[in-house]
Design an enzyme around this catalytic site. Sequence first.
Site, PDB file in Angstrom:
ATOM      1  N   LYS A 196       3.340   6.094  -0.406  1.00  0.00           N
ATOM      2  CA  LYS A 196       2.719   5.051   0.414  1.00  0.00           C
ATOM      3  C   LYS A 196       3.593   4.765   1.627  1.00  0.00           C
ATOM      4  O   LYS A 196       4.825   4.773   1.525  1.00  0.00           O
ATOM      5  CB  LYS A 196       2.555   3.799  -0.455  1.00  0.00           C
ATOM      6  CG  LYS A 196       1.859   2.612   0.186  1.00  0.00           C
ATOM      7  CD  LYS A 196       1.750   1.497  -0.854  1.00  0.00           C
ATOM      8  CE  LYS A 196       1.008   0.284  -0.346  1.00  0.00           C
ATOM      9  NZ  LYS A 196       0.846  -0.748  -1.411  1.00  0.00           N
TER      10      LYS A 196
ATOM     11  N   SER B 275      -3.541  -2.256  -2.023  1.00  0.00           N
ATOM     12  CA  SER B 275      -3.207  -1.684  -0.734  1.00  0.00           C
ATOM     13  C   SER B 275      -2.666  -0.246  -0.833  1.00  0.00           C
ATOM     14  O   SER B 275      -2.410   0.390   0.193  1.00  0.00           O
ATOM     15  CB  SER B 275      -2.143  -2.554  -0.040  1.00  0.00           C
ATOM     16  OG  SER B 275      -0.949  -2.613  -0.811  1.00  0.00           O
TER      17      SER B 275
ATOM     18  N   SER C 174      -2.024  -4.052  -6.209  1.00  0.00           N
ATOM     19  CA  SER C 174      -2.214  -2.933  -5.293  1.00  0.00           C
ATOM     20  C   SER C 174      -2.045  -1.551  -5.893  1.00  0.00           C
ATOM     21  O   SER C 174      -2.323  -0.551  -5.219  1.00  0.00           O
ATOM     22  CB  SER C 174      -1.279  -3.088  -4.093  1.00  0.00           C
ATOM     23  OG  SER C 174      -1.679  -4.187  -3.312  1.00  0.00           O
TER      24      SER C 174
END
Length: 387
Positions: free
Chosen positions: A28, A105, A129
């Site tokens: 990420k 996210s 997330s």
Amino acid sequence: MSPFVPGTSIRIEGRAGGPLSGLTFAAKDLFDVAGHPTGGGNPDWARQNPIPDRHAWAVQALLDAGCTLIGKTITDEVSLGILGENAFEGTPLNPAAPGHVPGGSSSGSASAVAQGLCDTALGTDTGGSVRVPASFCGLYGIRPTHGRLDLTGMLPQAPTSDTTGWFARDAATFARVSAVLLGEETPPARPTRLIVATDAFGIADAETAEALQPMLARLKRLVPDWREEVMAPPGLAAWSRAQRTLQPVEAWETFRPWVERDNPRFAFNVARGLVLGATMPEAERGWAALTRREARGRLRGLLPPGTVLALPTTPFPAPKAGLPLAELEPIRALINLLCAQGGLAGHPQVSIPGATVGGHPVGLSLIAARGADALLVGTCLALAETA
């Protein structure tokens, strides 16, 4: 859409002969990769902050174990999102539910694994997330015990809730990666007690609760000593309100120096969240802190060693992508009802794939005592053997 950050190309080979040799991973875009900007899903963060000169701890750990890094993945802006839509970089594909959000996210990381582009991927989980995209994309995902892993080189949001997490498509790979990052082999022991969270199943859509029953039945055969119990006696909405108070306040404190120094660009919904944190009344903060203390005590008492708590990871499968803001707010609120305990209490939680509603995945979650992360991973393996 591609899960990788637009305009980037990264490949770093893992150490030869490591326990994860032959596997690939993505990270990420909140994790530092030496020599490459950390973008954080915002067009101004990378431009206004220095390029890192060393890898984040989690990235280095996977490289040292032999896993090869193949790219940085899209995230909701500075991790302030739960659905996986980024106004600047786009919405990564959810291959398990095309036309629907991947969840955020850690949207790009989940998308990359679900598409088979890599074997595992690093995400972060503050308010759901990793857990939410794992459910929406049909993956294994873990939010480890808060404070267990070294978060050096991971862009923070709300430090009292932030964790590093990861995804995998199958239980065996999930266990291999977990052993490296947790620094602990998966124990052969299975849980000795199971609690089914009746309030969490009650808040889920009826179709989702029903779709999870076969998985729950397999779990009950695995752990015959089971009972039903309310997870949050004050109400899931009270726990959710507390997390949605504390998290924005901390996020504002995290990003305030940057905002005041550089006046960066934000999507409206992200800017609104930061303003909410900046203007939160002191009385509300105090109430939320007391509610967090209560939630921690409740889960500590409910989950002695050997016990796991089962609940739906999300109250429904992935919503459609591109919905207007007015429709998104109640969706986010409902999702948070089943995620707030993670940030409040800091217990480890795994989301396990295996159910669908209308052909779209939904996950079953298990929560255990703090520090019992490996027990949860072992339970994933045991359940996979019964499928």
